[in-house]
Design an enzyme around this catalytic site. Sequence first.
Site, PDB file in Angstrom:
ATOM      1  N   ARG A   1      36.034  65.237 -51.134  1.00  0.00           N
ATOM      2  CA  ARG A   1      37.457  65.274 -51.436  1.00  0.00           C
ATOM      3  C   ARG A   1      37.664  64.655 -52.802  1.00  0.00           C
ATOM      4  O   ARG A   1      36.899  63.771 -53.239  1.00  0.00           O
ATOM      5  CB  ARG A   1      38.230  64.522 -50.372  1.00  0.00           C
ATOM      6  CG  ARG A   1      37.515  63.255 -49.938  1.00  0.00           C
ATOM      7  CD  ARG A   1      38.312  62.446 -48.991  1.00  0.00           C
ATOM      8  NE  ARG A   1      38.602  61.191 -49.653  1.00  0.00           N
ATOM      9  CZ  ARG A   1      38.942  60.065 -49.028  1.00  0.00           C
ATOM     10  NH1 ARG A   1      39.064  60.054 -47.730  1.00  0.00           N
ATOM     11  NH2 ARG A   1      39.187  58.968 -49.695  1.00  0.00           N
TER      12      ARG A   1
ATOM     13  N   HIS B   1      36.329  74.405 -55.757  1.00  0.00           N
ATOM     14  CA  HIS B   1      36.403  74.361 -54.283  1.00  0.00           C
ATOM     15  C   HIS B   1      35.726  75.578 -53.628  1.00  0.00           C
ATOM     16  O   HIS B   1      36.266  76.186 -52.683  1.00  0.00           O
ATOM     17  CB  HIS B   1      37.854  74.247 -53.814  1.00  0.00           C
ATOM     18  CG  HIS B   1      37.978  73.413 -52.557  1.00  0.00           C
ATOM     19  ND1 HIS B   1      38.955  72.466 -52.370  1.00  0.00           N
ATOM     20  CD2 HIS B   1      37.225  73.374 -51.427  1.00  0.00           C
ATOM     21  CE1 HIS B   1      38.825  71.905 -51.185  1.00  0.00           C
ATOM     22  NE2 HIS B   1      37.779  72.432 -50.593  1.00  0.00           N
TER      23      HIS B   1
END
Lengths: 312, 312
Positions: A227, A275
Site C-alpha cells: 500500500r 498498481h
Amino acid sequence: MHQALILTKYPDEYARLIHEATLPGLTTIATSEVADGVARGGDSGIVLGDPARVVQALPHLPRLQWVQLSWAGVEPMLDPALRRDYILTNVRGVFGPLMSEFVFGYLLAHERKIRLRDEAQRAGRWDTTLPGTLGGRTMGLVGVGSIGAHLASTAKHFGMTVRGYTRSSENCPHVDRYFHGPDAVAFARGVNYLVAVLPHTTATRRIVDAGMLNALSPGAVVVNAGRGDTLDTGALVKALTEKPLAAAVLDVFEQEPLPADHVLWRTPGVSITCHTAAPSFPADIVSVFAENYRRFARGEPLQYRVDFDRGY
Amino acid sequence: MHQALILTKYPDEYARLIHEATLPGLTTIATSEVADGVARGGDSGIVLGDPARVVQALPHLPRLQWVQLSWAGVEPMLDPALRRDYILTNVRGVFGPLMSEFVFGYLLAHERKIRLRDEAQRAGRWDTTLPGTLGGRTMGLVGVGSIGAHLASTAKHFGMTVRGYTRSSENCPHVDRYFHGPDAVAFARGVNYLVAVLPHTTATRRIVDAGMLNALSPGAVVVNAGRGDTLDTGALVKALTEKPLAAAVLDVFEQEPLPADHVLWRTPGVSITCHTAAPSFPADIVSVFAENYRRFARGEPLQYRVDFDRGY
C-alpha cells in the site's frame, strides 16, 4: 436456479469463462455498467465483481445473498453505512505467485542490467559487462502474509537469505530470521532488496522511513507492492538522489493514479508500475468463483469469507 | 607446499578470494598475462584459469599436475595436439542457478512488459495494461543436462508445464514430458517459451529449425543460451519478422563477438546478451577450486574431472 450479476471491467471474458466452467443451475448477466446491471439483474442472489462497482449496486439488490469480489482488497465494502446482510468472499491464494513474478521480474531486470544491455545493443556494441546475481543476497520482507510467504519461497529458490519484519507472526518456513517493532534498523542493516507487501488492513503508516532506508546495503533496491503509505516518499527520493539506493520499484501510491506532476515520475532509478503487480486475471477469479458457487449451491460454507468486523 | 599459477582476466580478485579461503600449504602467482605467468610461475604444479590462457601456458609448465578451469567449456583443452599428462577439472553445478536468473529475468521482463512500462513512465502516463504471467504456460527445454534441470525446477516454481527434448535421457523430475529425435515438431507444438541449453559437446547442429519454430504457440519467446549453432538464424529472423514469434533472447552465436553488420542486432524482438548468461563469478570458481585443492593436498580424487576422450 441461481442468477449471478457480473459487474466488471471485462464482462465478456468473465461470461465466457463462467460458461466454460459449466456451473449447474446458474444463469448470468454480465456488464461493466452498474446501472445496466441493476436494471437487468437487480433480482440476482449472487454478485461477482470488483469492489468499486459492487458498492454502487449494493442498495439495489433486494435478493442479495452472496458477493464474490474479484479482488483481495475489501475496504470499500467495510464502510459502516453499507449493508452487511449477505455473505462476502474475496480472492486469496492467487496473488502470491503473481507477486513473485512481479518482484523477481524487476529484481532480475536490475541485476541482469537489461536496460543497459538494450542500450548497448541499440549502439551495436558487444557488451560483456558481468551481470549481478540474486544468489547469496539478502531480501528483507516488510510484511509476511500469504504474499510475503510466496516471495520468501521464491527468494529461497534463487539461493537468497530472507528476513521478515512483522508485528509478531513467525510462521513462514522460508524466512531465516524475524524482526519486530523497534528492531526496524537491525532488520534493514545489510539488506540488498527491501520488499514491502503489507496488506491494506495494516494500521501502521510509513514503516519504511529514513532510518530503515539508510540502514540498507549500498546499491539496495526497494520494492513497494503493498500500500502507498507504507513508504516515506520524501526519504525515498532523498536516498535515491544521494545514491545509497540504486533503484525503487513502486506499484502503489497514496494517491492513484499518481499525479502527473509528482516527483516520483522522474526520480532517477524509480520504476512506476501503476498498481499492476498482482492483477485479478479473470481465469483465476472465475476458478475461485466456480468452487464457491458449487459450495453455495450445496449449502456449504464458502471459501475466503470476509468477517466485516475484523476487516479480512 | 604447493604453488598455483592463476591465469585469469581478474587476477587480483582471485588472489584475494584464495587468500581468504586460507588453503593450507598453498602459494599463488596471479596474473592476466600468460607470458608473465609462465616467467614467474612456470614451476607450478597447479593451474587455475580460463581455457584460452591455460592453453597457451600448457607447453611451458614442466611440473604440471592439475588444471582447474574457471569455466564449464573444455573444448580448447581437447585439441589432440595438446598434452594430456595432467588432471583436468572444470566447474559444474554453479551455472544452473545463474542460467535460471538469466532465462527467467528475460521471460519475466517480457511478460511484465517492462520496456513498454518504462516508455509509459517516460511519457508520464499511468498505464494499467495487464501484464502477462508465466503461470500455466509451457516451457520447452532443448537439452536437459544440469542447467536444463535447474531451469525446469524454476519453471515448476512459477507454475509452468515443462517439456524436454533430449537425445534419450529422461531423468529430471521437473520435466512433465520428454520428446526425442523425430518428435521435434510434436515437442514444440503449443510451447510458449522455447529454451535451448545444449552443451558444446553435443554434435547436432540447427536442431531449432523452421519446423520447430513454426510449431510454437503464437507469441512464443525463444531463448538460446547453449551454443550458437543450435539455432537456424535465418528461420528465426523470418519467424520474428512475420510475427508468429514475439521475441528471442540470444546469448551465443556461431561467431562471437557477433559481427557489427549482422542482421540480428536490429531484428525486431531480439535481445543480444553477449555470452553473459552464466558467467564465471570468481567467488563461485574459488569455492570449487578450494574444495578440489583440499582433496588434491590429501591425495584424494578431484571433483568434476574431465575425461579427455569423452570430452566432458
